[in-house]
Scaffold this motif. Structure first.
Motif, PDB file in Angstrom:
ATOM      1  N   ARG A  10     -27.081  22.442 -29.015  1.00 49.16           N
ATOM      2  CA  ARG A  10     -25.724  22.817 -29.470  1.00 49.16           C
ATOM      3  C   ARG A  10     -25.391  24.245 -29.049  1.00 49.16           C
ATOM      4  N   PRO A  11     -24.141  24.493 -28.627  1.00 52.54           N
ATOM      5  CA  PRO A  11     -23.724  25.869 -28.376  1.00 52.54           C
ATOM      6  C   PRO A  11     -23.390  26.603 -29.682  1.00 52.54           C
ATOM      7  N   VAL A  12     -23.335  27.936 -29.583  1.00 57.09           N
ATOM      8  CA  VAL A  12     -23.016  28.753 -30.764  1.00 57.09           C
ATOM      9  C   VAL A  12     -21.692  29.479 -30.535  1.00 57.09           C
ATOM     10  N   ALA A  13     -20.763  29.273 -31.444  1.00 62.59           N
ATOM     11  CA  ALA A  13     -19.454  29.935 -31.409  1.00 62.59           C
ATOM     12  C   ALA A  13     -19.406  30.929 -32.555  1.00 62.59           C
ATOM     13  N   VAL A  14     -18.999  32.163 -32.274  1.00 66.63           N
ATOM     14  CA  VAL A  14     -19.012  33.176 -33.338  1.00 66.63           C
ATOM     15  C   VAL A  14     -17.641  33.815 -33.533  1.00 66.63           C
ATOM     16  N   HIS A  15     -17.169  33.748 -34.770  1.00 69.35           N
ATOM     17  CA  HIS A  15     -15.954  34.466 -35.161  1.00 69.35           C
ATOM     18  C   HIS A  15     -16.296  35.958 -35.247  1.00 69.35           C
ATOM     19  N   VAL A  16     -15.692  36.737 -34.376  1.00 65.16           N
ATOM     20  CA  VAL A  16     -15.880  38.196 -34.448  1.00 65.16           C
ATOM     21  C   VAL A  16     -14.680  38.857 -33.778  1.00 65.16           C
ATOM     22  N   TYR A  17     -14.254  39.990 -34.334  1.00 62.55           N
ATOM     23  CA  TYR A  17     -13.086  40.674 -33.760  1.00 62.55           C
ATOM     24  C   TYR A  17     -13.496  41.728 -32.724  1.00 62.55           C
ATOM     25  N   PRO A  76      -0.420  30.197 -13.866  1.00 61.80           N
ATOM     26  CA  PRO A  76      -0.492  28.823 -14.370  1.00 61.80           C
ATOM     27  C   PRO A  76      -1.808  28.139 -13.984  1.00 61.80           C
ATOM     28  N   GLU A  77      -2.295  28.438 -12.779  1.00 63.41           N
ATOM     29  CA  GLU A  77      -3.549  27.845 -12.305  1.00 63.41           C
ATOM     30  C   GLU A  77      -4.708  28.204 -13.251  1.00 63.41           C
ATOM     31  N   ASN A  78      -4.783  29.479 -13.613  1.00 66.89           N
ATOM     32  CA  ASN A  78      -5.873  29.898 -14.511  1.00 66.89           C
ATOM     33  C   ASN A  78      -5.676  29.403 -15.937  1.00 66.89           C
ATOM     34  N   ILE A  79      -4.418  29.253 -16.342  1.00 66.22           N
ATOM     35  CA  ILE A  79      -4.166  28.708 -17.686  1.00 66.22           C
ATOM     36  C   ILE A  79      -4.622  27.248 -17.739  1.00 66.22           C
ATOM     37  N   LEU A  80      -4.259  26.481 -16.700  1.00 62.87           N
ATOM     38  CA  LEU A  80      -4.684  25.072 -16.661  1.00 62.87           C
ATOM     39  C   LEU A  80      -6.202  24.949 -16.654  1.00 62.87           C
ATOM     40  N   LYS A  81      -6.846  25.851 -15.918  1.00 64.57           N
ATOM     41  CA  LYS A  81      -8.314  25.837 -15.855  1.00 64.57           C
ATOM     42  C   LYS A  81      -8.899  26.070 -17.256  1.00 64.57           C
ATOM     43  N   ALA A  82      -8.319  27.044 -17.973  1.00 65.87           N
ATOM     44  CA  ALA A  82      -8.816  27.358 -19.328  1.00 65.87           C
ATOM     45  C   ALA A  82      -8.611  26.172 -20.270  1.00 65.87           C
ATOM     46  N   MET A  83      -7.582  25.346 -19.975  1.00 71.20           N
ATOM     47  CA  MET A  83      -7.257  24.215 -20.868  1.00 71.20           C
ATOM     48  C   MET A  83      -7.972  22.928 -20.472  1.00 71.20           C
ATOM     49  N   THR A  84      -8.741  22.981 -19.368  1.00 65.44           N
ATOM     50  CA  THR A  84      -9.431  21.753 -18.920  1.00 65.44           C
ATOM     51  C   THR A  84     -10.878  22.070 -18.514  1.00 65.44           C
ATOM     52  N   THR A  85     -11.039  22.532 -17.278  1.00 68.08           N
ATOM     53  CA  THR A  85     -12.367  22.756 -16.698  1.00 68.08           C
ATOM     54  C   THR A  85     -13.240  23.676 -17.563  1.00 68.08           C
ATOM     55  N   SER A  86     -12.699  24.843 -17.938  1.00 68.59           N
ATOM     56  CA  SER A  86     -13.506  25.820 -18.676  1.00 68.59           C
ATOM     57  C   SER A  86     -13.808  25.325 -20.084  1.00 68.59           C
ATOM     58  N   GLY A  87     -12.824  24.671 -20.702  1.00 73.70           N
ATOM     59  CA  GLY A  87     -13.064  24.103 -22.036  1.00 73.70           C
ATOM     60  C   GLY A  87     -14.203  23.096 -21.991  1.00 73.70           C
ATOM     61  N   ALA A  88     -14.199  22.265 -20.950  1.00 76.48           N
ATOM     62  CA  ALA A  88     -15.252  21.243 -20.818  1.00 76.48           C
ATOM     63  C   ALA A  88     -16.618  21.896 -20.627  1.00 76.48           C
ATOM     64  N   GLU A  89     -16.639  22.997 -19.868  1.00 76.30           N
ATOM     65  CA  GLU A  89     -17.927  23.687 -19.658  1.00 76.30           C
ATOM     66  C   GLU A  89     -18.458  24.240 -20.980  1.00 76.30           C
ATOM     67  N   LEU A  90     -17.573  24.901 -21.732  1.00 75.30           N
ATOM     68  CA  LEU A  90     -17.998  25.463 -23.019  1.00 75.30           C
ATOM     69  C   LEU A  90     -18.468  24.364 -23.980  1.00 75.30           C
ATOM     70  N   LEU A  91     -17.774  23.254 -23.982  1.00 68.72           N
ATOM     71  CA  LEU A  91     -18.117  22.160 -24.902  1.00 68.72           C
ATOM     72  C   LEU A  91     -19.277  21.296 -24.387  1.00 68.72           C
ATOM     73  N   ARG A  92     -19.816  21.704 -23.230  1.00 65.94           N
ATOM     74  CA  ARG A  92     -20.964  21.006 -22.615  1.00 65.94           C
ATOM     75  C   ARG A  92     -20.644  19.542 -22.289  1.00 65.94           C
ATOM     76  N   ILE A  93     -19.417  19.309 -21.844  1.00 64.27           N
ATOM     77  CA  ILE A  93     -19.030  17.942 -21.483  1.00 64.27           C
ATOM     78  C   ILE A  93     -18.452  17.911 -20.061  1.00 64.27           C
ATOM     79  N   SER A  94     -18.813  18.934 -19.263  1.00 61.91           N
ATOM     80  CA  SER A  94     -18.158  19.040 -17.953  1.00 61.91           C
ATOM     81  C   SER A  94     -18.602  17.967 -16.964  1.00 61.91           C
ATOM     82  N   LYS A  95     -19.623  17.190 -17.298  1.00 63.18           N
ATOM     83  CA  LYS A  95     -20.002  16.100 -16.392  1.00 63.18           C
ATOM     84  C   LYS A  95     -19.326  14.792 -16.800  1.00 63.18           C
ATOM     85  N   GLU A  96     -18.542  14.811 -17.876  1.00 64.70           N
ATOM     86  CA  GLU A  96     -17.884  13.579 -18.314  1.00 64.70           C
ATOM     87  C   GLU A  96     -16.390  13.722 -18.614  1.00 64.70           C
TER      88      GLU A  96
END
Ligand SMILES: [Zn+2]
Length: 418
Positions: free
Chosen positions: A234-241, A355-375
């Motif tokens: 599991r990945p670790v997400a931390v709330h911090v300012y 827009p290109e980088n925003i779309l990436k953050a909303m798809t590709t990068s999100g999948a990488e963080l969530l460890r689902i980028s192969k599916e």
């Protein structure tokens, strides 16, 4: 008699071959490269993409979906949601919400909100806590059973933090009412135990709240949590300012910083070096104004709003990995949760992110963080068919994401153009 019934019985027992769906995509967007290919056909069977290209033969009997006038792309991912939670501004202190709604109601709220945002194009969300007593895990189970349509959900379970969760300054006689949303963990041993409890009850990600009080997690505390969570996949997400607490989170090896509103350039550079994701939850000023009493005045909200744009812009320039996360928990009259999630696009535009980088953050990068980028997070052979479409090009105008009119989740058509 049995022999006569056998063919019928077999028909009943053997699963019918799922019908193939063929999507004719006028313009297919690949968010990882920001490129568009025209006139593509995508074949889908049993929830997954089986073929795609410009010369794909559509099998006889396939259901054809004509999106030849649309821009087609992978479903959106929000890496920081609270779909089981809703704060009503001005009606009660934030803490009061934990006491007003039981876990079954919270699961139903998650279903209701999940369906609204799925319809708007968010096919995957990461629920980072505030789900009462594991309401998200039960919601996830019900969706996996196929009882209801909803987005793919990853749950965090209870938020793990030093004593008091994210409450502050409540009278002692009230007791530890936050225990339905948070696990108190003040030592490495307690942190390990809390992680075990969350995973036992269905957590896909471990969420820590690090700097809600004057006391916060040390670098070693974070490292202990990261090792334990990573050992369990599991990945670790931390709330911090920001501040020293954020140094500890970055150096301790967390996978993502959630919020990070006051991160310095040096901290952002360190995040880039270590590959730490920023899930910036980049609130628009009007959302901040209604979020909590300390931001009640528009002046405070405006100051923080400007700060968020500046931090987002610096993180982008430095090249920090960023995944889109909305953290929307408030309600505005006449607007859906999805409308409010798309309000964040204005903040990203104000930070001069393409827009290109925003779309990436909303798809590709999100999948990488969530460890689902192969599916998930891409339209490619073997991937789950999480596909959305809209009648305008979001690479030209990112706000056109509000016009998404086709949503497919795991190969099932949730919404089609009228
Ligand atoms: Zn949050």
């Amino acid at each position: 008699m049995f022999k006569k019934l056998l063919p019928l019985l077999l028909l009943w027992i053997l699963p019918a071959a799922a019908q193939t769906i063929a999507i004719h995509a006028g313009h297919l967007i690949n968010p990882s490269s920001g490129s568009i290919t025209n006139n593509q056909t995508i074949l889908i069977q049993d929830g997954k993409i089986t073929a795609m290209g410009s010369n794909v033969t559509v099998p006889a009997g396939a259901q054809v979906v004509d999106l030849s006038n649309e821009w087609v792309m992978p479903g959106l991912i929000d890496a920081h949601t609270h779909i089981t939670f809703q704060e009503i501004p001005g009606k009660a202190p934030f803490e009061g919400m934990y006491l007003k709604e039981g876990s079954p109601f919270r699961a139903l709220r998650g279903l209701h909100t999940g369906q609204i945002i799925l319809n708007a194009g968010f096919t995957t969300v990461r629920e980072v806590g505030n789900e009462a007593d594991y309401a998200c895990s039960d919601l996830k189970k019900a969706l996996r059973m196929g009882w209801f349509d909803g987005p793919t959900i990853q749950c965090a379970g209870k938020i793990i933090g030093p004593f008091g969760g994210q409450s502050k300054g409540m009278p002692e006689e009230v007791g530890d009412f936050w225990k339905h949303e948070y696990l108190d963990a003040d030592t490495p041993a307690e942190i390990v135990k809390a992680i075990h409890q969350n995973i036992y009850y269905g957590a896909d990600v471990i969420k820590l709240a690090s700097d809600n009080s004057d006391y916060f997690y040390s670098e070693n505390d974070i490292r202990v949590a990261v090792n334990e969570a990573h050992n369990a996949g599991r990945p670790v997400a931390v709330h911090v300012y920001g501040g020293k607490a954020a140094d500890n989170v970055i150096n301790g090896g967390a996978d993502s910083i959630e919020h990070g509103f006051t991160l310095t350039d040096d901290q952002l550079k360190l995040m880039k070096e270590k590959g730490t994701f920023l899930v910036g939850t980049d609130f628009p000023t009007e959302h901040l104004a209604g979020l909590n009493p300390s931001n009640e005045t528009l002046a405070d909200a405006s100051k923080l709003g400007k700060n968020i744009i500046d931090r987002l812009s610096r993180a982008n320039k430095i090249g920090v990995k960023m995944a889109f996360g909305s953290d929307t928990v408030t309600e505005m009259p006449g607007r859906t949760r999805a409308d409010m999630m798309f309000d964040y696009l204005a903040v990203w535009r104000a930070a001069n992110i393409t827009p290109e980088n925003i779309l990436k953050a909303m798809t590709t990068s999100g999948a990488e963080l969530l460890r689902i980028s192969k599916e998930r997070g891409a339209i490619a052979n073997g991937y789950f068919a999480d596909i959305i479409a809209l009648p305008a090009n979001p690479l030209q105008d990112i706000e056109s994401l509000r016009k998404i009119n086709f949503v497919m989740k795991n190969g099932k058509i949730i919404r089609a153009p009228q």
